[in-house]
Design a protein around this motif. Structure first.
Motif, short mmCIF file in Angstrom:
data_model
loop_
_atom_site.label_atom_id
_atom_site.label_comp_id
_atom_site.label_asym_id
_atom_site.label_seq_id
_atom_site.Cartn_x
_atom_site.Cartn_y
_atom_site.Cartn_z
N TYR A 41 2.36 4.55 -1.82
CA TYR A 41 2.07 5.48 -2.92
C TYR A 41 3.36 5.70 -3.71
O TYR A 41 4.40 5.99 -3.13
CB TYR A 41 1.56 6.80 -2.35
CG TYR A 41 1.39 7.87 -3.40
CD1 TYR A 41 0.25 7.86 -4.20
CD2 TYR A 41 2.34 8.84 -3.60
CE1 TYR A 41 0.06 8.83 -5.17
CE2 TYR A 41 2.16 9.81 -4.57
CZ TYR A 41 1.03 9.80 -5.34
OH TYR A 41 0.85 10.76 -6.31
N PRO A 95 -1.12 7.34 -14.44
CA PRO A 95 -1.72 7.03 -13.15
C PRO A 95 -2.06 5.54 -13.06
O PRO A 95 -2.37 4.91 -14.06
CB PRO A 95 -3.00 7.87 -13.10
CG PRO A 95 -2.92 8.81 -14.24
CD PRO A 95 -1.93 8.26 -15.21
N ARG A 116 0.81 -1.21 0.00
CA ARG A 116 0.00 0.00 0.00
C ARG A 116 0.85 1.26 0.00
O ARG A 116 0.50 2.24 0.63
CB ARG A 116 -0.93 -0.02 1.20
CG ARG A 116 -1.89 -1.17 1.12
CD ARG A 116 -2.80 -1.19 2.29
NE ARG A 116 -3.61 -2.39 2.25
CZ ARG A 116 -4.84 -2.46 2.65
NH1 ARG A 116 -5.41 -1.43 3.18
NH2 ARG A 116 -5.50 -3.58 2.57
N ARG A 147 -4.03 2.47 -10.40
CA ARG A 147 -4.79 2.16 -9.20
C ARG A 147 -4.90 0.65 -9.07
O ARG A 147 -4.88 -0.07 -10.05
CB ARG A 147 -6.15 2.82 -9.19
CG ARG A 147 -7.06 2.33 -10.26
CD ARG A 147 -8.38 3.06 -10.19
NE ARG A 147 -9.27 2.53 -11.21
CZ ARG A 147 -10.48 2.88 -11.38
NH1 ARG A 147 -11.01 3.81 -10.61
NH2 ARG A 147 -11.23 2.35 -12.32
N SER A 176 5.06 8.12 -6.33
CA SER A 176 4.89 9.44 -6.91
C SER A 176 5.33 9.46 -8.37
O SER A 176 6.08 8.58 -8.81
CB SER A 176 5.73 10.46 -6.12
OG SER A 176 7.10 10.23 -6.35
N TRP A 179 -8.92 1.11 -2.42
CA TRP A 179 -8.09 1.36 -3.60
C TRP A 179 -6.74 1.95 -3.20
O TRP A 179 -6.66 2.75 -2.27
CB TRP A 179 -8.77 2.35 -4.54
CG TRP A 179 -9.96 1.80 -5.23
CD1 TRP A 179 -11.27 1.93 -4.84
CD2 TRP A 179 -9.97 1.04 -6.43
NE1 TRP A 179 -12.08 1.30 -5.73
CE2 TRP A 179 -11.33 0.74 -6.72
CE3 TRP A 179 -8.99 0.58 -7.29
CZ2 TRP A 179 -11.70 0.01 -7.84
CZ3 TRP A 179 -9.37 -0.15 -8.41
CH2 TRP A 179 -10.71 -0.43 -8.67
N ASP A 180 -5.68 1.57 -3.92
CA ASP A 180 -4.37 2.22 -3.82
C ASP A 180 -4.14 3.00 -5.11
O ASP A 180 -4.35 2.46 -6.20
CB ASP A 180 -3.25 1.18 -3.69
CG ASP A 180 -3.21 0.53 -2.33
OD1 ASP A 180 -3.76 1.11 -1.38
OD2 ASP A 180 -2.62 -0.55 -2.21
N PHE A 181 -3.74 4.25 -4.98
CA PHE A 181 -3.48 5.09 -6.13
C PHE A 181 -2.00 5.44 -6.18
O PHE A 181 -1.36 5.60 -5.15
CB PHE A 181 -4.31 6.37 -6.07
CG PHE A 181 -5.78 6.10 -6.17
CD1 PHE A 181 -6.37 5.93 -7.40
CD2 PHE A 181 -6.55 6.01 -5.03
CE1 PHE A 181 -7.73 5.67 -7.50
CE2 PHE A 181 -7.90 5.75 -5.12
CZ PHE A 181 -8.50 5.58 -6.34
N GLY A 182 -1.46 5.59 -7.36
CA GLY A 182 -0.07 5.96 -7.54
C GLY A 182 0.21 6.15 -9.02
O GLY A 182 -0.70 6.37 -9.80
#
Length: 61
Positions: A7, A33, A5, A35, A9, A43-46
């Protein structure tokens, strides 16, 4: 924090892609992007860098 989990960048994705280019594993990349759905339905976003060689995707960084 759980290891899956984290992020990522846009800067970190770009640095990883530049390293792959330096090591001749790819000749270009683009950052997009990303997810991912977790088991608990969150959800995990990065961001992920798609490595390209000859106009075809060859991997991710």
């Amino acid at each position: 924090m759980d290891a899956d989990r984290l992020y990522v960048s846009p800067t970190a994705a770009t640095k990883a892609a530049n390293k792959a280019i330096t090591e001749h594993k790819a000749d270009s990349f683009h950052v997009k992007p990303s997810r991912k759905r977790n088991d608990d339905r969150s959800w995990d976003f990065g961001f992920v860098a798609v490595l390209m060689r000859g106009g075809r995707p060859v991997g991710f960084a």
